[in-house]
Design an enzyme around this catalytic site. Structure first.
Site, PDB file in Angstrom:
ATOM      1  N   LYS A 111      60.205 -26.891   1.386  1.00 12.20           N
ATOM      2  CA  LYS A 111      59.184 -26.619   0.375  1.00 12.20           C
ATOM      3  C   LYS A 111      59.735 -26.610  -1.051  1.00 12.20           C
ATOM      4  O   LYS A 111      58.982 -26.775  -2.014  1.00 12.20           O
ATOM      5  CB  LYS A 111      58.482 -25.292   0.677  1.00 12.20           C
ATOM      6  N   LYS A 192      48.615 -36.825  13.802  1.00 19.57           N
ATOM      7  CA  LYS A 192      47.867 -35.624  14.165  1.00 19.57           C
ATOM      8  C   LYS A 192      46.682 -35.412  13.228  1.00 19.57           C
ATOM      9  O   LYS A 192      46.693 -35.851  12.072  1.00 19.57           O
ATOM     10  CB  LYS A 192      48.773 -34.389  14.159  1.00 19.57           C
ATOM     11  N   LYS A 195      43.927 -31.028   8.227  1.00 18.70           N
ATOM     12  CA  LYS A 195      42.897 -30.593   7.274  1.00 18.70           C
ATOM     13  C   LYS A 195      43.158 -31.133   5.874  1.00 18.70           C
ATOM     14  O   LYS A 195      42.272 -31.119   5.022  1.00 18.70           O
ATOM     15  CB  LYS A 195      42.793 -29.064   7.253  1.00 18.70           C
TER      16      LYS A 195
END
Length: 329
Positions: A111, A192, A195
């Site tokens: 991140k 996959k 969202k």
């Protein structure tokens, strides 16, 4: 007593993939022991969040937990920031953690990679997660593979604290849950379902309307063969739709192949859409009955009260062990 702790960040609408792959398994944990479900909103703010959107997502996740089958009579459901002991415990655990081991966390590396600046909280996320778990004398933490390293650090911090100060913490075990079916994108069935996918046709959300579900499944990528057969390598789109219907109905894929034998993709997609709508309708009805109701506030108030009672006892033991504050007579 077996105590199970699970925390989920309130970061957007749950997809059908999230639901089938993990969330619908949560209610079963209630029968394994004391199940504690925490909406970890303090973890969410390690990256910038829009205030009103975060509030909306917190409440939405709480309603969804209940809608999918979490029973507040059997489980404790609460919001992390409503139990101050979490942040307090996190600070004390930061004091026994080293910068080196926090910097070695894979998620921090991922991140922070390539960014000029990241929040200090992104680095100290793991001690907060450790506090979440250790405050409740947790014995089992069901997590995905991506969180395994954080739980291993939680165990290390607990053992270090116990050795340095006093035997306060239960050392939790990691439980990698039996993974549910892996649901793929409706438009790119080798990837996959996500969202964050910019293609709105690719992802079914648990709160999509029946018309939206029908439209998305009708436009799902298949192939030109016209035969309903499970073959992930050669027919990923058809295989994905079979997986969805099988996961939601309990009907085996082999039996679904028989059901659609001799039928075209139009009938097949209509059948899959009907199965999704039938399964999600009662969840949606329960969700919308809860989302703006006093009942949801009552559940969260009661959960916070129960969580505070447990967490504050552990926190006091931690403070006494470290010599913080005054000795009470």
């Amino acid at each position: 007593m077996t105590t199970i702790f699970s925390g989920v960040q309130p970061t957007g609408t749950i997809t059908l993939g999230n639901y089938i792959g993990a969330i619908r398994q949560f209610p079963a944990l209630q029968n394994q022991g004391q199940a504690i479900y925490c909406i970890v909103d303090q973890h969410a703010i390690t990256i910038p969040q829009e205030r009103l959107e975060l509030r909306k997502n917190i409440r939405s996740l709480a309603a969804m937990y209940i809608a999918v089958g979490i029973d507040p009579e059997k489980s404790i459901l609460f919001i992390q920031s409503e139990v101050p002991a979490h942040a307090q415990a996190a600070w004390m655990l930061q004091c026994v953690a080293s910068i080196g081991e926090l910097e070695r966390m894979t998620q921090f590396k991922d991140k922070s990679s390539g960014k000029e600046s990241v929040s200090a909280a992104l680095l100290t996320y793991p001690p907060l997660m450790a506090g979440d778990i250790l405050l409740y004398n947790t014995t089992i933490v069901p997590v995905g593979e991506d969180q395994k390293q954080h739980i291993e650090l939680t165990r290390d911090l607990a053992e270090r604290f116990n050795k340095r100060y006093n035997e306060i913490f239960t050392i939790p075990d990691i439980q990698l849950p039996k993974e549910g079916a892996r649901i793929k994108s409706l438009q790119e069935p080798t990837k996959k379902m996500s969202k964050s996918d910019p293609n709105t046709k690719a992802t079914i959300r648990v709160l999509d309307t029946p018309k939206e579900i029908e439209k998305k499944i009708k436009s799902a990528v298949t192939d030109s063969e016209g035969i309903v057969k499970y073959d992930v390598e050669n027919k990923p789109g058809v295989s994905n739709l079979l997986t969805i219907e099988s996961a939601l109905t309990g009907v085996s894929i082999a039996d679904l192949e028989k059901k659609y034998d001799g039928k075209g993709y139009g009938d097949f997609k209509a059948g899959v859409a009907a199965a999704v709508i039938e399964h999600l309708t009662p969840i949606q009805e329960r969700y919308y009955a809860l989302i703006d109701s006093p009942e949801l506030d009552d559940i969260l108030d009661a959960g916070a009260e129960k969580a505070n009672a447990i967490a504050s006892k552990t926190l006091k033991k931690m403070e006494n062990a470290m010599g913080l504050g005054r000795k009470r007579r």
